[in-house]
Design a protein around this motif. Structure first.
Motif, PDB file in Angstrom:
ATOM      1  N   ALA A 150       0.732  -1.074   0.075  1.00  0.00           N
ATOM      2  CA  ALA A 150       0.049   0.226  -0.166  1.00  0.00           C
ATOM      3  C   ALA A 150       0.890   1.083  -0.089  1.00  0.00           C
ATOM      4  O   ALA A 150       1.864   1.396   0.478  1.00  0.00           O
ATOM      5  CB  ALA A 150      -0.965  -0.006   1.195  1.00  0.00           C
ATOM      6  N   SER A 178      13.529  11.889  13.116  1.00  0.00           N
ATOM      7  CA  SER A 178      14.898  11.798  12.673  1.00  0.00           C
ATOM      8  C   SER A 178      15.589  12.906  13.414  1.00  0.00           C
ATOM      9  O   SER A 178      14.818  13.980  13.667  1.00  0.00           O
ATOM     10  CB  SER A 178      14.940  12.414  11.069  1.00  0.00           C
ATOM     11  N   THR A 191      21.798   6.579   9.376  1.00  0.00           N
ATOM     12  CA  THR A 191      21.694   5.119   9.399  1.00  0.00           C
ATOM     13  C   THR A 191      22.029   4.412   8.262  1.00  0.00           C
ATOM     14  O   THR A 191      21.342   4.807   7.052  1.00  0.00           O
ATOM     15  CB  THR A 191      20.155   4.607   9.907  1.00  0.00           C
TER      16      THR A 191
HETATM   17  N1  LIG Z   1      18.421   6.170   7.105  1.00  0.00           N
HETATM   18  C1  LIG Z   1      18.558   7.182   7.987  1.00  0.00           C
HETATM   19  O1  LIG Z   1      19.754   7.838   8.070  1.00  0.00           O
HETATM   20  C2  LIG Z   1      17.509   7.765   8.838  1.00  0.00           C
HETATM   21  C3  LIG Z   1      17.924   8.747   9.737  1.00  0.00           C
HETATM   22  C4  LIG Z   1      16.847   9.456  10.530  1.00  0.00           C
HETATM   23  C5  LIG Z   1      15.590   8.930  10.336  1.00  0.00           C
HETATM   24  N2  LIG Z   1      15.349   7.885   9.293  1.00  0.00           N
HETATM   25  C6  LIG Z   1      13.877   7.630   9.199  1.00  0.00           C
HETATM   26  O2  LIG Z   1      13.930   6.123   9.457  1.00  0.00           O
HETATM   27  C7  LIG Z   1      12.456   5.614   8.596  1.00  0.00           C
HETATM   28  C8  LIG Z   1      13.098   4.496   7.843  1.00  0.00           C
HETATM   29  O3  LIG Z   1      14.136   4.790   7.082  1.00  0.00           O
HETATM   30  P1  LIG Z   1      15.124   3.755   6.536  1.00  0.00           P
HETATM   31  O4  LIG Z   1      16.398   4.294   6.591  1.00  0.00           O
HETATM   32  O5  LIG Z   1      14.826   2.370   6.835  1.00  0.00           O
HETATM   33  O6  LIG Z   1      14.707   4.193   4.930  1.00  0.00           O
HETATM   34  P2  LIG Z   1      14.222   2.999   3.675  1.00  0.00           P
HETATM   35  O7  LIG Z   1      15.477   1.961   3.587  1.00  0.00           O
HETATM   36  O8  LIG Z   1      14.371   3.886   2.479  1.00  0.00           O
HETATM   37  O9  LIG Z   1      13.133   2.411   4.091  1.00  0.00           O
HETATM   38  C9  LIG Z   1      11.641   3.252   3.944  1.00  0.00           C
HETATM   39  C10 LIG Z   1      10.774   2.518   3.971  1.00  0.00           C
HETATM   40  O10 LIG Z   1       9.539   3.191   4.012  1.00  0.00           O
HETATM   41  C11 LIG Z   1       8.709   2.717   2.901  1.00  0.00           C
HETATM   42  N3  LIG Z   1       7.930   3.869   2.339  1.00  0.00           N
HETATM   43  C12 LIG Z   1       8.363   4.927   1.664  1.00  0.00           C
HETATM   44  N4  LIG Z   1       7.036   5.461   1.342  1.00  0.00           N
HETATM   45  C13 LIG Z   1       6.095   4.721   1.692  1.00  0.00           C
HETATM   46  C14 LIG Z   1       4.883   4.983   1.015  1.00  0.00           C
HETATM   47  N5  LIG Z   1       4.214   6.261   0.463  1.00  0.00           N
HETATM   48  N6  LIG Z   1       3.886   4.106   1.467  1.00  0.00           N
HETATM   49  C15 LIG Z   1       4.211   2.809   1.985  1.00  0.00           C
HETATM   50  N7  LIG Z   1       5.580   2.642   2.419  1.00  0.00           N
HETATM   51  C16 LIG Z   1       6.453   3.900   2.039  1.00  0.00           C
HETATM   52  C17 LIG Z   1       9.527   1.976   1.785  1.00  0.00           C
HETATM   53  O11 LIG Z   1       8.646   1.006   1.455  1.00  0.00           O
HETATM   54  P3  LIG Z   1       8.874   0.847  -0.410  1.00  0.00           P
HETATM   55  O12 LIG Z   1      10.380   0.825  -0.506  1.00  0.00           O
HETATM   56  O13 LIG Z   1       8.143  -0.678  -0.380  1.00  0.00           O
HETATM   57  O14 LIG Z   1       8.333   1.908  -1.106  1.00  0.00           O
HETATM   58  C18 LIG Z   1      10.571   1.263   2.893  1.00  0.00           C
HETATM   59  O15 LIG Z   1       9.960   0.112   3.426  1.00  0.00           O
HETATM   60  C19 LIG Z   1      12.117   6.705   8.209  1.00  0.00           C
HETATM   61  O16 LIG Z   1      11.022   7.349   8.607  1.00  0.00           O
HETATM   62  C20 LIG Z   1      13.252   7.920   7.754  1.00  0.00           C
HETATM   63  O17 LIG Z   1      12.786   9.263   7.655  1.00  0.00           O
HETATM   64  C21 LIG Z   1      16.164   7.249   8.565  1.00  0.00           C
END
Ligand SMILES: NC(=O)c1ccc[n+]([C@@H]2O[C@H](COP(=O)([O-])OP(=O)(O)OC[C@H]3O[C@@H](n4cnc5c(N)ncnc54)[C@H](OP(=O)(O)O)[C@@H]3O)[C@@H](O)[C@H]2O)c1
Length: 270
Positions: free
Chosen positions: A63, A142, A188
């Motif tokens: 979704a 974040s 991360t």
């Molecule tokens: N990585 C970092 O450095 C970092 C730092 C601070 C905060 N965060 C936060 O941590 C959370 C997870 O990030 P992550 O690093 O794990 O990123 P990621 O590897 O890019 O994963 C993001 C996830 O969100 C899903 N997603 C994005 N848009 C969506 C939508 N419209 N509908 C449904 N699912 C959606 C993606 O699903 P699909 O790929 O299947 O579309 C994926 O499963 C985010 O909220 C991000 O802002 C990350």
């Protein structure tokens, strides 16, 4: 931290922090509903999650949470399938690399529709079930919500809104026995950062190397570092913790400034 008999919904479970969180909840005995847009990746996460009953698999829901239909589908399917919800992890999120002079409204809408509107909508739809279960919510924000770094517009604004959403809903739902908390990761290792560096392997590696030098504790986060804090806040061990923001960032938010700032400024798209 036993989640036996509990139903946990993790959004953004098809990658990164969400996938690691789903695996950890599964290892603690939770029954899982997982949401993402990429079906193949979502199914891979589901397959990696051990479930309490033999042959049981997590409910995998494809979704787009930036849409009203997507949020409605998830809320309806979870309640139809499990009849209850104990924990909602609002983890799905997207970033951006822009500033005021380069930005456009498509970027603003993409970030706000996913990181704010989708969370608001899904939480609203599932609040009655969480109240019935005296459950809890963990929002993934974040350090960009509080650290002022040029290049994190409008992502930092969206995450700041999410932090205040946590505080407002925590106060509203506390008398009903529902806790609401935020986990704020620093940099991360996940596709999130790879995407910001245009999936250029060399640029990604050198970006991470420089990023490490900006973290007081000397290393960036793994998805598992963040997942452990999410699972703790969702557990009964955190029974009186609500309305808080826990930073998992190796001290980055304390010292961010020049180092991180220049990293993000470099990333602004031309
Ligand atoms: N990585 C970092 O450095 C970092 C730092 C601070 C905060 N965060 C936060 O941590 C959370 C997870 O990030 P992550 O690093 O794990 O990123 P990621 O590897 O890019 O994963 C993001 C996830 O969100 C899903 N997603 C994005 N848009 C969506 C939508 N419209 N509908 C449904 N699912 C959606 C993606 O699903 P699909 O790929 O299947 O579309 C994926 O499963 C985010 O909220 C991000 O802002 C990350």
């Amino acid at each position: 931290m036993d989640f036996s008999g509990k139903v946990v919904l993790v959004t953004g479970a098809s990658a990164g922090i969400g996938a690691a969180t789903a695996r950890l909840f599964a290892a603690r005995g939770a029954r899982l509903a997982l949401v993402g847009r990429n079906e193949r990746n979502l199914r891979a996460t589901a397959a990696a999650c051990a479930q309490p009953a033999p042959g049981d698999t997590p409910l995998a829901l494809v979704a787009d949470l930036a849409t009203d239909d997507g949020c409605q589908l998830v809320a309806t399917q979870v309640l139809q399938h499990f009849g209850r919800l104990d924990v909602l992890v609002n983890n799905a999120g997207v970033g951006a690399r822009t500033n005021l002079e380069k930005t456009d409204m498509e970027t603003f809408d993409r970030v706000f529709n996913t990181d704010v509107r989708g969370v608001y909508n899904l939480t609203r739809l599932l609040a009655p079930a969480l109240i019935a279960a005296k459950g809890n919510i963990v929002n993934i924000s974040s350090i960009s919500a509080t650290v002022v770094v040029v290049g994190t517009l409008p992502y930092g604004m969206a995450k700041a809104a999410l932090d205040h959403f946590t505080r407002l809903t925590a106060l509203e739902l506390a008398p009903k026995g529902v806790r609401v908390n935020t986990v704020s990761p620093g940099i991360t290792v996940s596709d999130f950062v790879k995407r910001l560096t245009g999936y250029d392997d060399e640029e990604y590696k050198s970006w991470l190397k420089v990023a490490e030098t900006t973290v007081p504790m000397g290393r960036v986060c793994s998805a598992e570092d963040v997942a452990k804090t999410i699972v703790f806040l969702a557990s009964d061990d955190a029974a009186l913790i609500t309305g808080t923001t826990v930073q998992v960032d190796g001290g980055s938010a304390l010292s961010s400034g020049a180092g991180t700032s220049s990293l993000f400024t470099q990333q602004i798209k031309n």
